[in-house]
Design a protein around this motif. Structure first.
Motif, PDB file in Angstrom:
ATOM      1  N   ASP A 104       0.988  -1.075   0.179  1.00 25.91           N
ATOM      2  CA  ASP A 104      -0.028   0.016   0.157  1.00 25.91           C
ATOM      3  C   ASP A 104       0.912   1.430  -0.112  1.00 25.91           C
ATOM      4  O   ASP A 104       1.691   1.394   0.707  1.00 25.91           O
ATOM      5  N   THR A 106       0.361   3.961   0.640  1.00 25.69           N
ATOM      6  CA  THR A 106      -0.075   5.267   1.821  1.00 25.69           C
ATOM      7  C   THR A 106       0.653   4.578   3.180  1.00 25.69           C
ATOM      8  O   THR A 106       0.848   5.172   4.059  1.00 25.69           O
ATOM      9  N   GLN A 107       0.973   3.328   2.977  1.00 23.48           N
ATOM     10  CA  GLN A 107       1.495   2.630   4.508  1.00 23.48           C
ATOM     11  C   GLN A 107       2.712   2.235   4.371  1.00 23.48           C
ATOM     12  O   GLN A 107       3.272   2.128   5.254  1.00 23.48           O
ATOM     13  N   LYS A 133      -2.671   1.357  -4.571  1.00 22.69           N
ATOM     14  CA  LYS A 133      -3.271   2.686  -4.187  1.00 22.69           C
ATOM     15  C   LYS A 133      -2.715   4.090  -4.309  1.00 22.69           C
ATOM     16  O   LYS A 133      -2.546   4.871  -3.757  1.00 22.69           O
ATOM     17  N   LEU A 136      -4.437   7.592  -4.211  1.00 17.38           N
ATOM     18  CA  LEU A 136      -4.754   8.132  -3.089  1.00 17.38           C
ATOM     19  C   LEU A 136      -3.802   9.357  -2.924  1.00 17.38           C
ATOM     20  O   LEU A 136      -2.585   9.369  -2.930  1.00 17.38           O
ATOM     21  N   SER A 138      -2.895  10.693  -0.261  1.00 19.81           N
ATOM     22  CA  SER A 138      -1.919  10.262   0.757  1.00 19.81           C
ATOM     23  C   SER A 138      -0.943   9.537   0.472  1.00 19.81           C
ATOM     24  O   SER A 138       0.167   9.002   1.096  1.00 19.81           O
ATOM     25  N   ALA A 139      -0.699   9.070  -0.761  1.00 24.56           N
ATOM     26  CA  ALA A 139       0.364   8.050  -1.295  1.00 24.56           C
ATOM     27  C   ALA A 139       1.573   8.549  -1.166  1.00 24.56           C
ATOM     28  O   ALA A 139       1.828   9.868  -1.448  1.00 24.56           O
ATOM     29  N   GLU A 140       2.716   8.016  -0.797  1.00 27.17           N
ATOM     30  CA  GLU A 140       3.934   8.490  -0.719  1.00 27.17           C
ATOM     31  C   GLU A 140       4.987   7.484  -1.554  1.00 27.17           C
ATOM     32  O   GLU A 140       5.473   6.865  -1.005  1.00 27.17           O
ATOM     33  N   SER A 141       4.598   7.435  -2.830  1.00 23.90           N
ATOM     34  CA  SER A 141       4.902   6.399  -3.616  1.00 23.90           C
ATOM     35  C   SER A 141       6.491   6.212  -3.875  1.00 23.90           C
ATOM     36  O   SER A 141       7.315   5.200  -3.664  1.00 23.90           O
ATOM     37  N   HIS A 144       7.850   5.097  -0.438  1.00 19.64           N
ATOM     38  CA  HIS A 144       7.999   3.668  -0.436  1.00 19.64           C
ATOM     39  C   HIS A 144       8.496   2.532  -1.315  1.00 19.64           C
ATOM     40  O   HIS A 144       8.959   1.376  -0.950  1.00 19.64           O
TER      41      HIS A 144
END
Ligand code: GTP
Length: 596
Positions: A104, A106-107, A133, A136, A138-141, A144
Motif C-alpha cells: 500500500d 500510503t502505508q 493505491k 490516493l 496520501s500516497a507516498e510512492s 515507499h
C-alpha cells in the motif's frame, strides 16, 4: 497449453493492501468477466469474506493475457493477508513460480509484507514488487518505493506503481508477469504428478480437488492414483477455473486446475498429496506440505447435544477446505459431547465457528481458548495439555509454555509505548532495525499465550492503528502457571476451568465468580460460587436464595395467567443444565464464556 506460454503467480501482501481489488482489475482487463457480472472482490466467494472484507481462502483462477500478439495463460492465486492464514499462503506459493508483492503506497512495508516476502523467497519465487493505491492523495510512492527497493535489493524503477481502484498500471503489471516470471519447468512427458494444494466439499458434486500439474498430464476418464493415500479413482471431470469451473479434456504440465472424482467420503482427499496416473505411476511423490501446528485450542459443543453427529460431519467437510483445522471428541460435564479443536489463532477460530453455523446450521458454544502446555508431574510423567481438564492433579514439577518470535513494525514515535506493552506481556526485547528514518521493526520473544488474545488490539490502540504484527513459533520456556477451577455449590464446572499465569490467577477467579453471580438466576437456596487453585479457594461470591415464590405474584388471581407462567418456566427449564442441584441456564454459560 504449451508450458512456455504459462505463468503461475500469486498475489501476496499485508492485510488490506489491496490484493483482492487488484485481482478484480486483472479479471476485468483480461476480459473473462463481463462488466455486468463484475462485483467487488470477485474471488472472495464466501459470504463471510464479502461481509468482513477479508480474504480467508486462496482462490486460483486462469486468465488469458496477450503480449506482442502471443496469448499467454496466467494462473493467478489471490491469497489471504491475516497472520492466522499464513499456512494458506504457503500452500499457494508451492503452486507458483512467481509472486506479486503488493504494498500500500500510503502505508509502506508492514509485518506481513515481510513474512510473506520471506516465504516467497524460501520457495525461490520470482518477486515483482508493486506499490498499490497510488491514486490516493496520501500516497507516498517515492518514499515507499525506496523502502521496497532496499528490502529486496532491486532498482527503485523496478517497483511498479498501480491503482487497483482506477486500474492504472495494471496492464503493465500483467506484461511484467509475462516477461519476468519463468514458465513452469516440469517434464511434460514424464508420468503425471500433480500437487493437491486445496480442496472443497460441494454438496452436489462431492470433493473438488484443486491441483497444480507439475509433470506429465491427466486426461478425463483416465484413472488416477493418490500417492499418499494409496487410493485409485476415475475422475468424472477435469477443468480450469476461469472465473467459474470450466471442464477440459486434459490438464497438462504447468497448468492449475481441478479434479472431481464424485467421491463424497472426505477421508479420500488430502491436501499436499500427489496425484498420478494409475496406469503409469510416478516413482516419487512431490514434497507436499508440513502439517501446521495449532496455536490455540478450544472446545466446541453443540447447544443442542443431539447435533453432535452433525457437528462431526461438518468438521470433516470443513477440514477439506481448511487443512489447518484439527479436532477430536471431548466430553464435558457441563456442556455434554463436543470436540476439542485446534486453530491457528483467534480469527481462525472465529471463522470456523461462523462457518459451522452458516454453512452447516449448527448452534455452538465454545469454551475459552488456551495455548498448548507441557506439564511434568511430580512422578516425572509428561502431559501435553490442550485442555484445562487434562491438567494433572497434585504436585507439578514443571510447566513449559510455547514461545513466539514477534516482529512489530511501528512509526518511531510509538517505540516507547510498544516496549511498555510488550513488557506487560512478558516479552523480551531483541534487536530493532530502522526500515526508514521514520519507521522501525522491533523483535521480541514472547509467550504465545500473551500474544494470541488481546495483544493485537492493544497494539493497534496504542499506536493509533499504525503498528503491524507478525509472529511465528520460537521454542518454549518454563512458566509459572496454575489451573483455576470454578465451583458452583462446591461442584467443579469443567467448562470454566482455565490455565493462567500465577500473577493473573486471582483476577481471573474474581472476574469469573462475579460474572457467574450476575448470570445465574436466584434459586430456592443459597449458591456459593468459588474460584480455586487445587483445594485453595481464591475468590467467592454468593447468590442469595429467592425469598418469594414466583407464583405468589399471581396469588388469588387468574388461573390462565398462572398456567402460562408455569409453562414458561417449563420451556425455560429445557434450556437449563443441572449442575448438582443448581440450574444454570444455557445462556449463562454462553455469556460467561464469551467474554471470558
Ligand atoms: P485481505 O484479502 O483481507 O488481505 O485484503 P486485501 O489485500 O485483499 O485488500 P482489499 O482488496 O480488500 O482492499 C482493502 C481496501 O483498500 C478496500 O477498501 C479497497 O477498496 C481499498 N483499495 C484497494 N486498492 C485500492 C486502490 O488502488 N486505491 C484506493 N483508493 N483504494 C484501494
Amino acid at each position: 497449453t504449451d508450458q512456455s506460454l504459462i505463468r503461475n503467480f500469486c498475489i501476496i501482501a499485508h492485510i488490506d493492501h489491496g490484493k483482492s481489488t487488484v485481482a478484480d482489475r486483472i479479471l476485468q482487463l483480461s476480459g473473462i468477466i463481463e462488466e455486468r457480472e463484475m462485483r467487488d472482490r470477485f474471488l472472495d466467494r464466501m459470504d463471510i469474506e464479502q461481509e468482513r472484507g477479508i480474504t480467508i481462502k486462496s482462490q486460483a483462477v486462469r486468465v488469458p493475457w496477450t503480449v506482442d500478439g502471443t496469448e499467454y495463460t496466467l494462473g493467478m492465486i489471490d491469497t489471504p493477508g491475516h497472520v492466522d492464514f499464513t499456512y494458506e499462503v504457503s500452500r499457494a506459493l508451492a503452486a507458483c513460480e512467481g509472486a506479486v508483492l503488493l504494498v500500500d503506497a500510503t502505508q509502506g512495508i508492514e509485518a506481513q509484507t515481510l513474512s510473506n516476502l520471506y516465504m516467497a523467497m524460501d520457495h525461490d519465487l520470482t518477486i515483482i514488487p508493486v506499490l498499490n493505491k497510488i491514486d490516493l492523495p496520501s500516497a507516498e510512492s517515492d518514499k515507499h518505493a525506496e523502502e521496497i527497493a532496499n528490502l529486496i535489493g532491486c532498482d527503485i524503477s523496478d517497483v511498479l506503481r498501480v491503482s487497483g481502484k482506477t486500474g492504472e498500471g495494471v496492464s503493465d503489471l500483467l506484461d511484467r508477469i509475462v516477461t519476468d516470471i519463468p514458465a513452469p519447468q516440469g517434464d511434460p512427458t514424464a508420468p503425471a504428478r500433480a500437487l493437491i494444494f486445496d480442496s472443497v466439499y460441494d454438496s452436489y458434486r462431492g470433493i473438488v480437488t484443486y491441483i497444480r500439474m507439475i509433470d506429465g498430464s491427466l486426461q478425463s476418464r483416465q484413472r488416477i492414483h493418490m500417492m499418499g493415500l494409496g487410493t485409485t479413482h476415475e475422475p468424472i471431470e477435469l477443468g480450469v477455473i476461469s472465473p467459474e469451473m470450466q471442464p477440459t479434456k486434459a490438464l497438462a504440465a504447468g497448468e492449475v486446475g481441478y479434479v472431481i472424482t464424485g467421491v463424497k467420503d472426505v477421508s479420500q482427499s488430502k491436501v499436499g498429496d500427489t496425484i498420478t496416473e494409475d496406469a503409469r505411476r510416478a516413482q516419487e511423490p512431490l514434497p507436499g506440505y508440513q502439517d501446521p501446528q495449532p496455536m490455540v485450542y478450544a472446545g466446541l459443543f453443540p447447544i443442542d447435544n443431539a447435533q453432535f453427529p452433525e457437528l462431526r460431519e461438518a468438521l470433516d467437510k470443513l477440514k477439506l477446505n481448511d487443512a489447518a483445522l484439527i479436532y477430536e471428541p471431548e466430553t464435558s460435564v457441563a456442556l455434554g459431547f463436543g470436540f476439542r479443536c485446534g486453530f491457528l489463532g483467534l480469527l481462525h477460530m472465529e471463522i470456523v465457528s461462523e462457518r459451522l453455523s452458516r454453512e452447516f446450521g449448527l448452534d455452538l458454544i465454545s469454551t475459552a481458548p488456551n495455548v498448548p502446555y507441557e506439564v511434568t508431574g511430580e512422578d516425572g510423567t509428561m502431559h501435553r495439555v490442550t485442555n484445562p481438564s487434562e491438567f494433572p492433579e497434585g504436585k507439578i514439577k514443571s510447566i513449559v509454555e510455547p514461545m513466539v518470535a514477534a516482529d512489530i513494525i511501528t512509526p518511531k514515535e510509538f517505540i516507547g509505548s510498544v516496549m511498555e506493552l510488550c513488557q506487560d506481556h512478558r516479552g523480551i526485547m531483541g534487536t530493532m532495525e530502522y526500515l526508514s528514518p521514520e519507521r522501525v521493526e522491533m523483535h521480541y520473544r514472547m509467550p504465545l499465550a500473551e500474544i494470541v488474545f488481546d495483544f493485537f488490539d492493544q497494539l493497534k490502540s496504542r499506536t493509533k492503528g499504525y503498528a503491524s504484527l507478525d509472529y511465528h513459533e520460537d521454542g518454549e520456556q518454563s512458566a509459572d502457571l496454575v489451573k483455576v477451577d470454578i465451583l458452583i455449590q462446591g461442584d467443579r464446572v469443567d467448562a470454566f476451568s482455565a490455565i493462567v499465569h500465577r500473577d493473573k490467577s486471582y483476577s481471573y477467579g474474581v472476574m469469573m465468580t462475579k460474572k457467574l453471580r450476575e448470570l445465574i438466576p436466584r434459586q430456592q437456596f443459597e449458591i456459593p460460587i468459588q474460584a480455586a487453585i487445587g483445594s485453595r479457594i481464591i475468590a467467592r461470591e454468593t447468590i442469595r436464595a429467592l425469598r418469594k415464590d414466583v407464583l405468589a405474584k399471581c396469588y388469588g388471581g387468574d388461573i390462565t395467567r398462572k398456567r402460562k407462567l408455569l409453562e414458561k418456566q417449563k420451556a425455560g427449564k429445557k434450556r437449563m443444565k443441572m449442575l448438582g442441584h443448581v440450574e444454570v441456564p444455557q445462556e449463562a454459560f454462553i455469556a460467561a464464556l464469551n467474554t471470558g
